[in-house]
Design an enzyme around this catalytic site. Structure first.
Site, mmCIF file in Angstrom:
data_model
loop_
_atom_site.group_PDB
_atom_site.id
_atom_site.type_symbol
_atom_site.label_atom_id
_atom_site.label_comp_id
_atom_site.label_asym_id
_atom_site.label_seq_id
_atom_site.Cartn_x
_atom_site.Cartn_y
_atom_site.Cartn_z
ATOM 1 N N TYR A 1 -11.665 -12.689 47.247
ATOM 2 C CA TYR A 1 -11.866 -13.224 46.168
ATOM 3 C C TYR A 1 -11.608 -15.000 46.586
ATOM 4 C CZ TYR A 1 -10.713 -8.424 44.538
ATOM 5 O OH TYR A 1 -10.530 -6.952 43.941
ATOM 6 N N ILE A 2 -11.253 -15.336 47.603
ATOM 7 C CA ILE A 2 -10.689 -16.957 46.965
ATOM 8 C C ILE A 2 -11.686 -17.288 48.307
ATOM 9 C CG2 ILE A 2 -8.255 -16.662 46.970
ATOM 10 C CD1 ILE A 2 -7.778 -17.457 49.136
#
Length: 877
Positions: free
Chosen positions: A123-124
């Site tokens: 997600y990052i």
């Protein structure tokens, strides 16, 4: 397990030549320890990186296209070089990303202040920062090695041109070895490197992203054995509320709150509620219990919670594949000289490139302008072509810096016809001129390498230093006595007859509130004194006359004692203080003779000396059988002093008659601006001699004034205090303040009309930009004011008494000047300076006299027995 032997297959080696398993374990353990130290836990001094960090940065450089990449992809790319699991690589990436130096982040990367973890790697996103691209990578100066599987090549160390190790900090635990290098300030490291290049010494101190305050007096340059104390920044919002705005390094808001709640549960501090309001900025609100002092609670938070932590650094780095312990200043010096060497190598590489470009540009110009290409038209072999070109260049070869090689000739043959036909001699000359100018600049920088390195650092500071100012305030901390600031979480009881003392004797006589950290002093009827640590139930000897909380180094508590000497039968009188003691050791307050006993005893917190009435027995031969005695007539001595003779006749009873005043005089109180605390140890500036209900006046920069007691637990933030002195209600306060609303300076004079203690009153305008510029209680207050008149500045001196009369403390005041005020300075009068000097001298003298009397352990015996002329007058027999 018994030792086993292992023989190679098909070997004739005897059992006597085999290697025992224990030997293998020894070798394998050493190999493993070396591997963990060199390849896992300890950073290299050259780039300040552990192998996993270095491999991550290398992988990110290979992936770099200016856009963000999913961290999951970066982990996969890094696993080509790092032979370990994805979790360790992911944790290392997050750790570097949170330091906000080498990696730009996008998404939820967690928060080091609250302890929140980052989102999952898928997600990052991340990419290399501009700073990292500029200072960390250069393939031309990088030394390479094969990766663990031999398929790729990876850097041995990265050519970092910056003290990255000290900027990021590092912590690692190896086998039998650990390292802990604290992070330092970006700007200060660069400034320190510049000073080193200039030949000066430097001393860098850690700086933490979480801010706070730190005492580096025992830092020891980061070597083993040193330590630093880091404190949270605690502000007093009001008398019932404290705010924690910054937390110590290594803690989180959650862990800090947990430690506060535990201390409250144990009774060390008394709070009503803790609220975590942390969002963009840290804010932990602590609501105090009724009647609890904010200043004492702040000290208790530092003493019993993680609001103060101690950190022990241990600067260990790898140099030439060996762990070495260095100071942080030595590491900075090493990195600075390494940066200088790397810059030199880059300049030399650039010089070589420029010379090659100039050489080929010259060859190309000669080849085209002298039409050497026409000489190869009739050549039938490749060797003949090269020979013809080489021959055409013969007249010019002496001007070249090196010999012309076959590769140079081949490059000339690769020039296309289109380029030859459109060749512009003027543009070629301009290009060569620019190359020569750049080469000249490179040569100059090589000759002035130190200046070039300084300019390089200054450029880094200018480009990347904005917003990287120091966050952790450098302070000197005072030592907090835990027993002094601990909340009274217990009650002290005593059974005088049986001799038991403690906080568990709830059915016996109540003495006072206390803390479970306190020491207890007991004085018995037989003249013995003992000090012990408080317990639930503790035997301190039968027939206890006095019991109380013992305060170490209390210079005010004075005991007035009358005892019967068992040998001589005389009644002795003494006054004493209790200094240094050994716990659980019995001390004789009498002469220690058999039959000695205490006839009268009082404990006086401020050295009071009462008057008593002495009743002799009816059978005493003395003419006067009842007389008064004032304890003020004798001096205070040490506990071992024998005392003075009160009477040689038998005493029937001693009765209290009248309270007395303190014989100790006032207490000289000093203010130490380095720690913002009051003290009686002559640290800082003396603010007065205090008795009883005397008060301290404090004026703050925000325009508040406050009256406080002179308790040593009071704290006054040095950066906020403008004036602190002994309060005199008859002294006029003269002040000049800046009004944020009108953008004007006002002057006012007033008397303190309020009597409320420990409450602030604002005496300037309430605009958020208003502040107090000058404040004084000098009777002849004068200021120097610089004003702007047209295009010129004029400096004038004003007597504040002439500018305005004394008015109420809420009055606005008068404008200082109709012109624009540029600067205001207080002129300290000679009278005030002389007065301050005299106060300090008097204070020193009193302290010295007090110290001298404390040194006298044995009291002087004064014979007050029958003197015919004095009997009636003294009343002593």
């Amino acid at each position: 397990m018994s030792d086993e032997t292992i023989l190679p297959e098909g070997s004739d080696q005897s059992l006597h030549d085999s290697v025992p398993v224990t030997g293998m374990y020894k070798d394998w353990f050493l190999d493993y320890a070396s591997y963990v130290i060199l390849e896992r836990a300890v950073p290299a001094i050259e780039d300040g990186l552990k192998p996993v960090q270095r491999r991550i940065l290398h992988a990110m450089k290979e992936m770099d296209d200016g856009r963000f990449n999913k961290v999951a992809n970066i982990i996969g790319q890094s696993m080509q070089y790092h032979p370990h699991g994805d979790a360790s690589i992911g944790d290392a990436i997050v750790n570097m990303g949170q330091k906000d130096l080498l990696i730009e982040t996008q998404g939820n990367w967690g928060d080091v202040r609250t302890g929140d973890s980052a989102a999952a790697a898928r997600y990052i996103e991340a990419r290399l920062s501009k700073f990292a691209l500029e200072v960390v990578f250069n393939p031309q100066t990088t030394e390479w090695q094969l990766s663990y599987d031999g398929r790729k090549r990876e850097p041995i160390t990265l050519p970092v041109k910056f003290p990255l190790l000290l900027a990021q900090g590092v912590e690692g635990i190896a086998v039998g070895l650990s390292t802990k290098i604290l992070p330092h300030n970006f700007r200060e490291l660069i400034e320190g490197s510049i000073e080193i290049l200039k030949g000066n010494k430097t001393n860098v101190l850690p700086d933490f992203l979480t801010g706070g305050m730190a005492d580096f007096s025992e830092y020891n340059e980061g070597l083993r054995g040193g330590k630093i104390k880091v404190r949270a920044r605690i502000e007093e919002e009001d008398s019932k509320t404290l705010l924690i705005k910054e937390i110590p390094f290594g803690t989180t808001t959650d862990s800090l709150i947990d430690s506060i709640l535990k201390a409250n549960d144990k009774g060390k501090i008394k709070i009503k509620k803790v609220v975590d309001n942390t969002a963009k900025d840290v804010e932990i609100q602590i609501q105090l219990a009724p009647g609890v002092s904010p200043d004492v609670t702040i000290d208790a938070l530092y003493a019993f919670t993680d609001c103060e932590v101690s950190i022990s650094p241990n600067a260990c780095v790898i140099i030439d594949e060996k762990p070495v312990f260095l100071t942080v200043n030595q590491i900075l010096e090493y990195n600075t000289h390494q940066t200088k060497d790397l810059l030199k190598r880059e300049l030399e590489i650039r010089k070589g490139e420029l010379m090659e470009k100039l050489l080929f540009s010259s060859l190309e110009k000669i080849f085209i302008e002298n039409r050497i290409y026409r000489d190869i038209e009739e050549c039938t072999t490749w060797e003949a072509v090269l020979e013809a070109i080489d021959k055409g260049l013969d007249p010019y070869k002496p001007d070249f810096y090196r010999e012309i090689t076959t590769d140079d000739l081949l490059r000339l043959t690769e020039i296309r016809i289109k380029r030859i036909s459109k060749y512009d001699s003027f543009k070629a000359d301009e290009l060569m001129k620019r190359l020569q100018e750049e080469l000249k600049e490179v040569n100059y920088n090589l000759k002035h390498l130190t200046e070039f390195a300084i300019k390089y650092y200054q450029n880094l500071l200018e480009k990347y230093g904005k917003g990287r100012e120091r966050k952790t305030e450098i302070r000197t901390f005072d030592t907090i006595q835990a027993a002094v600031v601990a909340a009274n979480n217990a009650k002290l009881y005593v059974n005088r007859v049986d001799g038991f003392v403690g906080f568990g004797l709830k059915k016996d006589e109540y003495v006072c509130d206390c803390s479970d950290l306190d020491d207890i002093i007991a004085i018995r009827k037989d003249g013995k004194m003992v000090v012990s640590k408080i317990q639930e139930k503790l035997f301190m000897g039968k027939d206890i006359l006095f019991v109380g909380v013992f305060r170490k180094n209390d210079e005010r508590m004075t005991y007035n004692l009358i005892y019967l000497d068992g040998t001589s039968g005389r009644s002795m009188v003494k006054r004493f203080q209790v200094g240094g003691i050994t716990r659980d050791k019995e001390y004789d307050l009498t002469k220690g003779t058999k039959g000695s006993k205490v006839l009268y005893l009082t404990a006086n917190p401020n050295g009071e000396a009462e008057t008593i009435t002495v009743y002799l027995t009816q059978g005493a031969k003395a003419r006067v059988k009842v007389f008064d005695f004032d304890f003020a007539e004798i001096e205070i001595k040490g506990r071992g002093a024998g005392g003075n003779i009160l009477t040689k006749y038998p005493v029937r009873k001693v009765q209290f008659k009248m309270e007395g005043k303190s014989t100790l005089g006032g207490l000289n109180v000093y203010y130490d601006p380095s720690v913002g605390r009051l003290n009686t140890d002559q640290r800082g500036r003396i603010i007065g001699n205090f008795l009883g209900d005397d008060k301290i006046l404090v004026c703050y920069k925000n325009g508040d004034y406050e009256l406080t007691g002179f308790e040593l637990t009071n704290r006054f933030e040095p950066s906020d205090v403008v004036l602190i002195e002994k309060f005199d209600p008859n002294k006029v306060i003269s002040a000049i303040y800046y009004d944020g609303g009108t953008k004007t300076y006002f002057v006012k004079r007033f008397l303190i009309e309020t009597t409320t203690v420990n409450k602030r009153f604002n005496f300037i305008s309430d605009h958020k930009q208003s502040y107090l510029k000058v404040v004084t209680t000098d009777n002849q207050a004068q200021v120097e004011v610089t004003v702007q008149k047209g295009k010129e500045e004029e400096t004038l001196e004003y007597d504040l008494e002439m500018l305005i009369d004394v008015k109420g403390w809420k009055a606005i005041g008068n404008k200082v000047s109709a012109n624009t005020v540029k600067e205001i300075k207080l002129i300290v009068s000679e009278k005030a300076q002389d007065s301050e000097s005299n106060d300090e001298a008097e204070g020193d003298e009193e302290i010295l006299e007090s110290d001298e009397s404390d040194d006298l352990e044995i009291g002087t015996k004064i014979d007050l027995s029958p003197k015919k002329d004095d009997e009636e007058q003294l009343g002593l027999f």
